[in-house]
Write a protein that holds these residues in place. Sequence first.
Motif, PDB file in Angstrom:
ATOM      1  N   THR A   1       0.910  -1.340   0.047  1.00  0.00           N
ATOM      2  CA  THR A   1      -0.065  -0.015  -0.041  1.00  0.00           C
ATOM      3  C   THR A   1       0.831   1.152  -0.117  1.00  0.00           C
ATOM      4  N   GLU A   2       0.404   2.142  -1.037  1.00  0.00           N
ATOM      5  CA  GLU A   2       1.380   3.295  -0.880  1.00  0.00           C
ATOM      6  C   GLU A   2       0.948   4.456   0.288  1.00  0.00           C
ATOM      7  N   LEU A   3      -0.270   4.624   0.333  1.00  0.00           N
ATOM      8  CA  LEU A   3      -0.314   5.794   1.112  1.00  0.00           C
ATOM      9  C   LEU A   3      -0.430   5.558   2.556  1.00  0.00           C
ATOM     10  N   SER A   4      -0.551   4.197   3.223  1.00  0.00           N
ATOM     11  CA  SER A   4      -0.331   3.550   4.584  1.00  0.00           C
ATOM     12  C   SER A   4       0.960   3.081   4.627  1.00  0.00           C
ATOM     13  N   SER A   5       1.594   2.733   3.613  1.00  0.00           N
ATOM     14  CA  SER A   5       2.983   2.317   3.761  1.00  0.00           C
ATOM     15  C   SER A   5       2.854   1.111   4.304  1.00  0.00           C
TER      16      SER A   5
ATOM     17  N   PRO B   1       9.681   2.731   9.740  1.00  0.00           N
ATOM     18  CA  PRO B   1       9.640   2.760  11.196  1.00  0.00           C
ATOM     19  C   PRO B   1       8.512   3.366  11.720  1.00  0.00           C
ATOM     20  N   GLU B   2       8.102   2.862  12.959  1.00  0.00           N
ATOM     21  CA  GLU B   2       6.993   3.564  13.644  1.00  0.00           C
ATOM     22  C   GLU B   2       7.332   4.914  13.968  1.00  0.00           C
ATOM     23  N   ASP B   3       8.407   5.504  14.365  1.00  0.00           N
ATOM     24  CA  ASP B   3       8.604   6.642  14.482  1.00  0.00           C
ATOM     25  C   ASP B   3       8.985   7.734  13.250  1.00  0.00           C
ATOM     26  N   PHE B   4       8.689   7.059  12.272  1.00  0.00           N
ATOM     27  CA  PHE B   4       9.011   8.143  10.929  1.00  0.00           C
ATOM     28  C   PHE B   4       7.690   9.020  10.706  1.00  0.00           C
ATOM     29  N   THR B   5       7.553  10.124  10.842  1.00  0.00           N
ATOM     30  CA  THR B   5       6.386  10.858  10.770  1.00  0.00           C
ATOM     31  C   THR B   5       6.224  11.886   9.481  1.00  0.00           C
ATOM     32  N   GLU B   6       7.352  11.714   8.732  1.00  0.00           N
ATOM     33  CA  GLU B   6       7.276  12.515   7.471  1.00  0.00           C
ATOM     34  C   GLU B   6       6.384  11.806   6.292  1.00  0.00           C
ATOM     35  N   THR B   7       6.300  12.322   5.381  1.00  0.00           N
ATOM     36  CA  THR B   7       5.445  11.758   4.264  1.00  0.00           C
ATOM     37  C   THR B   7       6.200  10.645   3.664  1.00  0.00           C
ATOM     38  N   ASN B   8       5.640   9.420   3.388  1.00  0.00           N
ATOM     39  CA  ASN B   8       6.459   8.494   2.716  1.00  0.00           C
ATOM     40  C   ASN B   8       5.304   7.778   1.729  1.00  0.00           C
ATOM     41  N   ASP B   9       5.598   7.638   0.607  1.00  0.00           N
ATOM     42  CA  ASP B   9       4.969   6.889  -0.328  1.00  0.00           C
ATOM     43  C   ASP B   9       5.649   5.352  -0.661  1.00  0.00           C
ATOM     44  N   ALA B  10       5.026   4.405  -0.515  1.00  0.00           N
ATOM     45  CA  ALA B  10       5.792   2.950  -0.755  1.00  0.00           C
ATOM     46  C   ALA B  10       5.544   2.925  -2.015  1.00  0.00           C
ATOM     47  N   SER B  11       6.541   2.217  -2.916  1.00  0.00           N
ATOM     48  CA  SER B  11       6.402   2.202  -4.369  1.00  0.00           C
ATOM     49  C   SER B  11       6.567   0.952  -4.557  1.00  0.00           C
TER      50      SER B  11
ATOM     51  N   GLY C   1      11.844 -17.489  -2.572  1.00  0.00           N
ATOM     52  CA  GLY C   1      10.725 -17.191  -1.487  1.00  0.00           C
ATOM     53  C   GLY C   1      11.084 -16.754  -0.051  1.00  0.00           C
ATOM     54  N   LYS C   2      12.291 -16.471  -0.185  1.00  0.00           N
ATOM     55  CA  LYS C   2      12.649 -16.445   1.278  1.00  0.00           C
ATOM     56  C   LYS C   2      12.753 -14.853   1.865  1.00  0.00           C
ATOM     57  N   PHE C   3      12.786 -13.960   0.925  1.00  0.00           N
ATOM     58  CA  PHE C   3      12.737 -12.517   1.203  1.00  0.00           C
ATOM     59  C   PHE C   3      11.886 -11.783   0.357  1.00  0.00           C
ATOM     60  N   VAL C   4      11.267 -10.673   1.050  1.00  0.00           N
ATOM     61  CA  VAL C   4      10.647  -9.815   0.216  1.00  0.00           C
ATOM     62  C   VAL C   4      11.014  -8.111   0.664  1.00  0.00           C
ATOM     63  N   TYR C   5      11.181  -7.559  -0.573  1.00  0.00           N
ATOM     64  CA  TYR C   5      11.747  -6.041  -0.743  1.00  0.00           C
ATOM     65  C   TYR C   5      10.631  -5.386  -0.943  1.00  0.00           C
ATOM     66  N   THR C   6      10.752  -4.070  -0.288  1.00  0.00           N
ATOM     67  CA  THR C   6       9.795  -2.818  -0.540  1.00  0.00           C
ATOM     68  C   THR C   6      10.644  -1.775  -0.638  1.00  0.00           C
ATOM     69  N   ALA C   7      10.126  -0.789  -1.542  1.00  0.00           N
ATOM     70  CA  ALA C   7      10.802   0.538  -1.745  1.00  0.00           C
ATOM     71  C   ALA C   7       9.997   1.591  -0.832  1.00  0.00           C
TER      72      ALA C   7
ATOM     73  N   PHE D   1      13.714   9.611  -3.592  1.00  0.00           N
ATOM     74  CA  PHE D   1      12.356   9.172  -4.149  1.00  0.00           C
ATOM     75  C   PHE D   1      12.879   7.722  -4.793  1.00  0.00           C
ATOM     76  N   PRO D   2      12.943   6.422  -4.240  1.00  0.00           N
ATOM     77  CA  PRO D   2      13.307   5.496  -4.856  1.00  0.00           C
ATOM     78  C   PRO D   2      12.017   4.899  -5.455  1.00  0.00           C
ATOM     79  N   ARG D   3      11.756   4.985  -6.638  1.00  0.00           N
ATOM     80  CA  ARG D   3      10.602   4.805  -7.502  1.00  0.00           C
ATOM     81  C   ARG D   3      10.481   3.361  -7.895  1.00  0.00           C
ATOM     82  N   ASP D   4      11.535   2.570  -7.866  1.00  0.00           N
ATOM     83  CA  ASP D   4      11.578   1.152  -8.393  1.00  0.00           C
ATOM     84  C   ASP D   4      12.915   0.660  -8.075  1.00  0.00           C
ATOM     85  N   PHE D   5      12.988  -0.607  -8.169  1.00  0.00           N
ATOM     86  CA  PHE D   5      14.277  -1.380  -7.839  1.00  0.00           C
ATOM     87  C   PHE D   5      13.936  -2.973  -8.239  1.00  0.00           C
ATOM     88  N   THR D   6      14.937  -3.722  -8.674  1.00  0.00           N
ATOM     89  CA  THR D   6      14.819  -4.870  -8.985  1.00  0.00           C
ATOM     90  C   THR D   6      16.073  -5.833  -8.911  1.00  0.00           C
ATOM     91  N   LEU D   7      15.853  -7.109  -8.442  1.00  0.00           N
ATOM     92  CA  LEU D   7      17.099  -8.137  -8.437  1.00  0.00           C
ATOM     93  C   LEU D   7      17.421  -8.333  -9.733  1.00  0.00           C
TER      94      LEU D   7
END
Length: 350
Positions: free
Chosen positions: A208-212, A236-246, A254-260, A291-297
């Motif tokens: 989710t982008e808006l709720s991260s 992090p729970e203490d991060f209070t600035e605007t964040n848009d998950a991407s 299947g061992k790891f999940v990565y988000t930006a 502003f990491p818009r994307d990444f890839t393995l």
Amino acid sequence: MTKEFIGYVGTYTRKSSRGIYRFELDIEAKELTDVQLAHVTGSPTYLAISKNEKRLYAVAQADEMGGVSSYEIQEDGKLRYMNRKLSKGAPPCHVDIRDQALLSGNYHKGTVTWYEINEQGSIHKEITSEEHEGRGPHERQEKPHVHFTGHTPDGKYVLVVDLGTDELVTYIKKNQALIKLHTFKTKAGSGPRHIAFHPNGKTAYLLTELSSEVIVLDYKASNGSFIERQVLRVIPEDFTETNDASAIHVSSDGKFVYTANRGHNSIAVFQADETTGNLTFVEHTNTAGEFPRDFTLDPSEAFIVVANQHTGNLVLFERDEQTGKLTKLDSEINVPEAVCVKFLKKEFEG
């Protein structure tokens, strides 16, 4: 001779970018090299590569028109323009290719469009387009905003993620039409953006982008429905600035999940339980850009390449396949307004 992989970068062309860029990853030297303009075109923000790696498809924009375009991938990785299909209005923000079906999702129009690909790999025609309805409580949810279109791993269904309506919608392709089968609703105002599947094909991770947050879902192949199992914050729970998950990606084991995270400017690392697929937070890694818009393995999965849109740089990280953790390497290249990164899986000798 060096062992290398070819990558492509989709961009906005609002400032200095001119289109699709090509680069190389030297996996022995652990270095990003040889960035060059692959094709001049307007804001090819998202890219998709066919399974046989002979064709590349991109978002397309020209004047007041938007749509999709197709390219032939030549032996040296260069692109040869084939054709495009445009319609009046804003361009889509996402494309996906599977077999002879090209899907695009349009954020501004709130639509998912299905195109037919011909035997040569060019775009034959638009088959159908579905427009979403609804809104959410957030200021950016004044109307539908489709942000992802793709297929389930078994190929049975089309999935559409709508940030504006807080929905993950399952369609089936039937008689040249997209028929809605199931709608999974996220909590109001969360703004879902992208989805990725565990290699078992039964567990999905919805970002989710808006709720991260990342939502762990059970996928039921019998009817294309989803059931929520777990929800975790990606900042992090203490991060209070605007964040848009991407972006969100899953390692092939299947061992790891990565988000930006855009705002926190990080990659969040999660470990997936080998039995349930549930996630445990591992760490955050700074993306060395804004502003990491994307990444890839990369195809070897020993590395991750991050595309920082606002600073216009691609940054190389080494990945520990046992712990999932990332280590920044001393290698980055400049790609203006970088939005999307895709690799060819085949290795070649440079």
